[in-house]
Design an enzyme around this catalytic site. Structure first.
Site, PDB file in Angstrom:
ATOM      1  N   ASN A  11       0.944  -1.302   0.164  1.00  0.00           N
ATOM      2  CA  ASN A  11       0.038  -0.040  -0.011  1.00  0.00           C
ATOM      3  C   ASN A  11       0.736   1.172   0.049  1.00  0.00           C
ATOM      4  OD1 ASN A  11       0.297  -1.613   2.568  1.00  0.00           O
ATOM      5  ND2 ASN A  11      -0.247   0.363   3.360  1.00  0.00           N
ATOM      6  N   HIS A  52     -13.625  -0.925  -0.832  1.00  0.00           N
ATOM      7  CA  HIS A  52     -13.399   0.594  -0.766  1.00  0.00           C
ATOM      8  C   HIS A  52     -12.121   1.007  -1.559  1.00  0.00           C
ATOM      9  CE1 HIS A  52     -10.509   1.771   2.491  1.00  0.00           C
ATOM     10  NE2 HIS A  52     -10.941   0.711   2.865  1.00  0.00           N
ATOM     11  N   THR A 106     -25.608 -10.314   9.928  1.00  0.00           N
ATOM     12  CA  THR A 106     -26.828 -10.223   8.905  1.00  0.00           C
ATOM     13  C   THR A 106     -25.752  -9.488   7.745  1.00  0.00           C
ATOM     14  OG1 THR A 106     -28.487 -10.118  10.080  1.00  0.00           O
ATOM     15  CG2 THR A 106     -28.654  -8.818   7.995  1.00  0.00           C
ATOM     16  N   CYS A 147      -3.163   4.700   6.977  1.00  0.00           N
ATOM     17  CA  CYS A 147      -3.880   3.969   8.158  1.00  0.00           C
ATOM     18  C   CYS A 147      -2.768   4.099   9.462  1.00  0.00           C
ATOM     19  CB  CYS A 147      -3.871   2.271   7.978  1.00  0.00           C
ATOM     20  SG  CYS A 147      -4.639   1.938   6.393  1.00  0.00           S
TER      21      CYS A 147
HETATM   22  C1  LIG Z   1      -2.545  -3.817   2.009  1.00  0.00           C
HETATM   23  C2  LIG Z   1      -3.924  -3.463   2.805  1.00  0.00           C
HETATM   24  N1  LIG Z   1      -4.555  -4.487   3.290  1.00  0.00           N
HETATM   25  C3  LIG Z   1      -5.617  -4.398   4.115  1.00  0.00           C
HETATM   26  C4  LIG Z   1      -6.050  -3.000   4.273  1.00  0.00           C
HETATM   27  C5  LIG Z   1      -7.466  -3.080   5.296  1.00  0.00           C
HETATM   28  O1  LIG Z   1      -8.442  -2.734   4.364  1.00  0.00           O
HETATM   29  P1  LIG Z   1      -9.752  -2.301   4.864  1.00  0.00           P
HETATM   30  O2  LIG Z   1      -9.372  -0.696   4.971  1.00  0.00           O
HETATM   31  O3  LIG Z   1     -11.050  -2.422   3.916  1.00  0.00           O
HETATM   32  O4  LIG Z   1      -9.916  -2.737   6.237  1.00  0.00           O
HETATM   33  C6  LIG Z   1      -5.505  -1.989   3.783  1.00  0.00           C
HETATM   34  C7  LIG Z   1      -5.901  -0.455   3.689  1.00  0.00           C
HETATM   35  O5  LIG Z   1      -5.445   0.468   3.585  1.00  0.00           O
HETATM   36  C8  LIG Z   1      -4.399  -2.113   2.876  1.00  0.00           C
HETATM   37  O6  LIG Z   1      -3.782  -1.245   2.191  1.00  0.00           O
END
Ligand SMILES: Cc1ncc(COP(=O)(O)O)c(C=O)c1O
Length: 360
Positions: free
Chosen positions: A137, A187, A223, A310
């Protein structure tokens, strides 16, 4: 506004919104209900399952819907056993959930790649379960998952890959990769938040995170988030049919951006020589904090990220860059631009104009 943070999340595609809306208005049935509203919801979930399955080249029965990539990764790790190994550049949803196994950490080289000899060494330590992401990412680096899977499969080692960032930006075939589990998130592909999936091979025994009504073949009770799942399905269909056009568009914007960045003397592009997603550029400006540039750009209506979105809010340097042997000082300079096919050359030029004063 210029939105260059598409690895953090993507806007909803209009066609996705259109597909979702009826399930938030008139078609509000619970897929477990026997009456007509329930049946409509159930069949919409099954159509979405087919669309997601087609995106990654599997049977619909191999798709377990979750609330997103984080849950898919946690479900995969919850199904791990014995000796666990993960790469040094995993998303926090893997490394935090794998901590309870005290995992072996698989090193990456300066380009952010797991090398075959590292995997050979790993195999000699006899792991039972391995998780390595398909595309990172932060850097966009694409791991040679099919080659690694071939090595691991020879020894019967269970292999999971986090393909959250890869789908929609490169072809992803579960079969061709040769893994046993694969995570997805809606998303990141213009499909809206609150849906994701873990794709599983028949050989895998899944340990559910939630127990209850037995939805999703007993693997994920609760659900179903019908509207989000319908949106995910539509987004998956579009990601498949429009992949070539999107890739071409993103790559041409990225090439333009990188060519312009190369003219700035203080700029370093991280992992530039590794195979990377067509939309991601992680770069640093010598001696300039990435977080500071991010805030300045924000004031001018430009959205980027410094390292991983994140973990933004933290001042810690990116664990991904540290694992690649980048110094903590240089890692603090990182700025991530993650493009979309919806971006334009004019936006790239405006961005370059705004950062040029910092980079020369
Ligand atoms: C490589 C990777 N894995 C997992 C995730 C987590 O996904 P989610 O935001 O749908 O929980 C992300 C989100 O930034 C990501 O970039």
């Amino acid at each position: 506004m210029i939105y260059f943070d598409n690895n953090a999340t993507t806007p909803n595609d209009e066609r996705v919104l259109e597909a979702m809306l009826p399930f938030m208005k008139t078609m509000y049935g619970n897929p477990s209900s026997v009456h007509r509203l329930g049946r409509i919801a159930k069949s919409a979930v099954e159509v979405a399952r087919e669309q997601v399955a087609a995106l990654v080249d599997v049977q619909p029965s191999q798709v377990i819907f979750t609330s997103g990539g984080t849950e898919a990764n946690n479900l995969a790790i919850n199904s791990a056993f014995g000796r666990v190994a993960i790469s040094a550049v995993e998303h926090s949803s893997i490394y935090e959930s794998a901590k309870r196994f005290v995992p072996e950490i698989i090193a990456v080289n300066r380009d952010g790649l797991c090398e075959p000899k590292t995997i050979t060494e790993l195999i000699s330590k006899r792991p039972d379960f391995v998780s390595i992401m398909l595309a990172n990412n932060e850097t966009g680096v694409i791991q040679p998952i099919a080659e690694i899977a071939a090595q691991l499969n020879e020894h019967g080692i269970m292999f999971h890959t986090d393909a959250v960032q890869a789908v929609g930006k490169m072809p992803v075939s579960f079969k061709k990769l040769g893994v046993q589990m694969l995570s997805l998130s809606s998303h990141k592909i213009y499909g809206g938040k609150g849906a994701g999936a873990l794709i599983v091979d028949e050989s895998v025994s899944i340990s559910p995170l939630f127990l209850g009504g037995g939805q999703e073949q007993n693997y994920r009770s609760g659900t179903e988030n019908v509207a989000a799942i319908v949106g995910f399905g539509k987004a998956a269909e579009l990601a498949k049919t429009e992949l070539d056009a999107r890739q071409t568009r993103m790559l041409s914007l990225r090439t333009m951006l990188e060519n312009k960045l190369a003219q700035l003397s203080k700029v370093t592009i991280f992992a530039q020589n590794a195979p990377r997603l067509p939309n991601t550029v992680l770069f640093g400006i010598d001696g300039v904090e990435g977080e500071m540039v991010l805030l300045k750009l924000d004031q001018r209506g430009v959205c980027v990220s410094s390292g991983s979105a994140c973990t933004s809010g933290e001042t810690e340097p990116s664990h991904v860059l540290l694992a690649m042997g980048i110094s903590p000082q240089q890692a603090q300079t990182a700025i991530r631009v993650s493009l979309s096919h919806q971006n334009t050359p004019a936006e790239v030029l405006e961005f370059i104009e705004l950062i040029t004063p910092y980079g020369v």
